[in-house]
Write a protein that holds these residues in place. Structure first.
Motif, PDB file in Angstrom:
ATOM      1  N   ALA A 194      45.992  49.241  42.861  1.00 38.84           N
ATOM      2  CA  ALA A 194      45.536  48.449  41.643  1.00 38.84           C
ATOM      3  C   ALA A 194      44.691  47.026  41.995  1.00 38.84           C
ATOM      4  N   SER A 195      45.217  46.363  42.828  1.00 38.07           N
ATOM      5  CA  SER A 195      44.811  44.962  43.448  1.00 38.07           C
ATOM      6  C   SER A 195      45.250  44.795  44.767  1.00 38.07           C
ATOM      7  N   GLY A 196      44.605  43.758  45.347  1.00 39.25           N
ATOM      8  CA  GLY A 196      45.014  43.099  46.680  1.00 39.25           C
ATOM      9  C   GLY A 196      46.543  42.938  46.705  1.00 39.25           C
ATOM     10  N   THR A 205      40.848  40.819  54.548  1.00 38.99           N
ATOM     11  CA  THR A 205      39.804  40.777  53.607  1.00 38.99           C
ATOM     12  C   THR A 205      38.572  40.024  53.856  1.00 38.99           C
ATOM     13  N   PHE A 206      38.734  39.006  54.510  1.00 33.82           N
ATOM     14  CA  PHE A 206      37.584  38.204  54.939  1.00 33.82           C
ATOM     15  C   PHE A 206      36.742  38.627  55.809  1.00 33.82           C
ATOM     16  N   ALA A 207      37.292  39.232  57.048  1.00 35.02           N
ATOM     17  CA  ALA A 207      36.492  39.919  58.074  1.00 35.02           C
ATOM     18  C   ALA A 207      35.852  41.291  57.788  1.00 35.02           C
ATOM     19  N   VAL A 250      38.494  45.457  40.636  1.00 32.70           N
ATOM     20  CA  VAL A 250      39.684  44.809  41.405  1.00 32.70           C
ATOM     21  C   VAL A 250      40.474  45.968  41.941  1.00 32.70           C
ATOM     22  N   MET A 251      40.604  45.944  43.226  1.00 32.15           N
ATOM     23  CA  MET A 251      41.514  46.970  44.114  1.00 32.15           C
ATOM     24  C   MET A 251      42.128  46.609  45.297  1.00 32.15           C
ATOM     25  N   GLY A 252      43.071  46.947  45.865  1.00 37.25           N
ATOM     26  CA  GLY A 252      43.467  46.725  47.266  1.00 37.25           C
ATOM     27  C   GLY A 252      43.831  48.078  47.861  1.00 37.25           C
TER      28      GLY A 252
HETATM   29  C1  LIG Z   1      41.479  37.844  46.593  1.00 39.41           C
HETATM   30  C2  LIG Z   1      42.561  38.042  47.805  1.00 39.41           C
HETATM   31  C3  LIG Z   1      43.628  38.465  48.006  1.00 39.41           C
HETATM   32  C4  LIG Z   1      44.180  39.076  46.386  1.00 39.41           C
HETATM   33  O1  LIG Z   1      43.417  40.354  46.025  1.00 39.41           O
HETATM   34  P1  LIG Z   1      43.256  40.667  44.391  1.00 39.41           P
HETATM   35  O2  LIG Z   1      42.341  41.971  44.625  1.00 39.41           O
HETATM   36  O3  LIG Z   1      42.775  39.765  43.904  1.00 39.41           O
HETATM   37  O4  LIG Z   1      44.709  40.929  43.912  1.00 39.41           O
HETATM   38  C5  LIG Z   1      44.544  38.727  48.915  1.00 39.41           C
HETATM   39  N1  LIG Z   1      44.054  38.213  50.152  1.00 39.41           N
HETATM   40  C6  LIG Z   1      42.979  37.478  50.154  1.00 39.41           C
HETATM   41  C7  LIG Z   1      42.388  37.017  51.625  1.00 39.41           C
HETATM   42  C8  LIG Z   1      42.040  37.382  49.089  1.00 39.41           C
HETATM   43  O5  LIG Z   1      40.895  36.908  49.428  1.00 39.41           O
END
Ligand SMILES: *Cc1c(COP(=O)(O)O)cnc(C)c1O
Length: 380
Positions: free
Chosen positions: A72-74, A172-174, A204-206
């Motif tokens: 549901a989120s990161g 996430t960044f790359a 919003v997702m992970g």
């Molecule tokens: C935004 C972010 C998260 C958290 O993710 P959400 O989807 O906001 O819960 C984790 N790691 C990095 C590097 C992020 O930029």
């Protein structure tokens, strides 16, 4: 299959019932069974949903793994990973991690007896010094936020292997377009899909990608048991966003470079943090593990004056002041008053998060307009 084909086709088949080319949004909680247990592989949508399954297969293909899981989120994805640990276990994490990750490890997991060490991992020897008999996991973010430090995935992968530790990377960044941590020995690649993978600032997702059967089984168990799963509609939106990931990342990288170069040459700017510069302390490592440098750039102003910084930010017309990153639109953030506001100034300053530090998520607009916008804000 090459990356640009995978984003569009991997794991995605025309709908069996109708031939629909786009993955349908299966807005259903449950599935008909002929007799108990006699069904088409789907029972209940917390456990599995066809729209989500398609997205999970696609993300696995992008990360070169057997398994992909969406959350549901990161943060829910990171939580599902951390739940593999037991009280007494220890984590070694890079010190420059996402604030939410720091909070989860410090304020949620330390309470249940799982301790984390936050260290500057640009020097991989520091990891060796930190390993003890309780160490179970190495958690790495690279490039880091907001200072764009680069951590050597191959070197950490070797240390993890020699010491039998779980090696997890927040990618996430790359994004998998620029970096595949699994290829450098990581067991887990994790994403805040909210950022570049979704790419349009609307979901919003992970996600988590793994190869190991045992790790996958534990993660599926947590995904279903805890239930922090995304909706079928969100899965659809991300499938749609992913189809242009390779094109977006190319443009983010091109614009990121242009903005970084403009800033580097501007008389008001003190320091520019951008892994694409040869002068970046870990540029060689970045070149080895990333295929391009992305759209994240941070910088500080000469004099480090907070009022001047906020004044410049308020004059920007195309860059929007907002949390988050990775969308098509350019965003600007001020860590000292936003993401890092809860950290005391003395501590913040020591790690380089100065009062004038500005982080930009360079979008995919025309780069001339972006540079003109920065120029007018600096000079007016
Ligand atoms: C935004 C972010 C998260 C958290 O993710 P959400 O989807 O906001 O819960 C984790 N790691 C990095 C590097 C992020 O930029």
């Amino acid at each position: 299959m090459k990356f640009g084909t995978k984003v569009i086709h991997a794991g995605i088949e025309p709908d069996e019932a109708t031939g629909a080319v786009m993955t349908p949004i299966y807005m259903t909680t449950t599935y008909a069974q002929k007799r108990p247990g006699e069904h088409k592989g789907y029972e209940y949508s917390r456990t599995q949903n066809p729209t989500r399954t398609t997205l999970e297969k696609n993300i696995a293909a992008l990360e070169n793994t057997k398994y992909g899981l969406c959350f549901a989120s990161g943060m829910a994805a990171i939580d599902a990973i951390m739940r593999m640990l037991q009280p007494g276990d220890e984590v070694i994490s890079s010190n420059d991690v996402y604030g939410g990750t720091y909070r989860l490890l410090k304020q949620v997991y330390e309470k249940v007896g799982i301790k984390s060490h936050f260290i500057p991992m640009q020097d991989t020897n520091k990891v060796l010094e930190c390993i003890n008999e309780n160490t179970k996991m190495i958690w790495v973010e690279t490039p880091t936020n907001p200072l764009l430090n680069i951590i050597d995935l191959e070197a950490i992968g070797k240390i993890a292997k020699e010491n039998d530790l779980i090696f997890a990377v927040d990618n996430t960044f790359a994004t998998p377009c620029l970096q595949n941590p699994i290829d450098f020995g990581a067991h887990i690649s994790m994403h805040s899909v909210t950022k570049y993978l979704g790419g349009h600032s609307d979901v919003v997702m992970g996600a988590v990608a793994v190869n190991d059967d045992e790790l996958a089984e534990k993660l599926y168990f947590h995904q279903n048991s805890i239930g922090a799963v995304p909706s079928p509609f969100d899965a659809f939106l991300v499938l749609r966003g992913l189809k242009t990931l390779h094109i977006r990342m190319e443009r983010h990288s091109e614009n990121g470079k242009a903005v970084a170069e403009f800033l580097q040459n501007h008389p008001k700017i003190d320091k520019v943090y951008y892994p694409g510069f040869e002068s970046h302390p870990n540029h060689e490592v970045a070149k080895k593990q990333m295929s391009n440098f992305g759209g994240m750039v941070s910088f500080t102003l000469k004099g480090d004056d907070i009022d001047e910084t906020l004044d410049i930010i308020s004059k920007l017309k195309i860059f929007t002041l907002a949390e988050s990153l990775g969308g098509v639109e350019s965003l600007i953030g001020h860590p000292a008053t936003m993401t890092h506001a809860s950290i005391p100034p003395e501590v913040r300053h020591k790690t380089g998060v100065l009062d004038s530090l500005i982080r930009v998520s360079v979008g995919i607009e025309d780069k001339d307009d972006l540079i003109a916008d920065l120029e007018q804000a600096f000079n007016s």
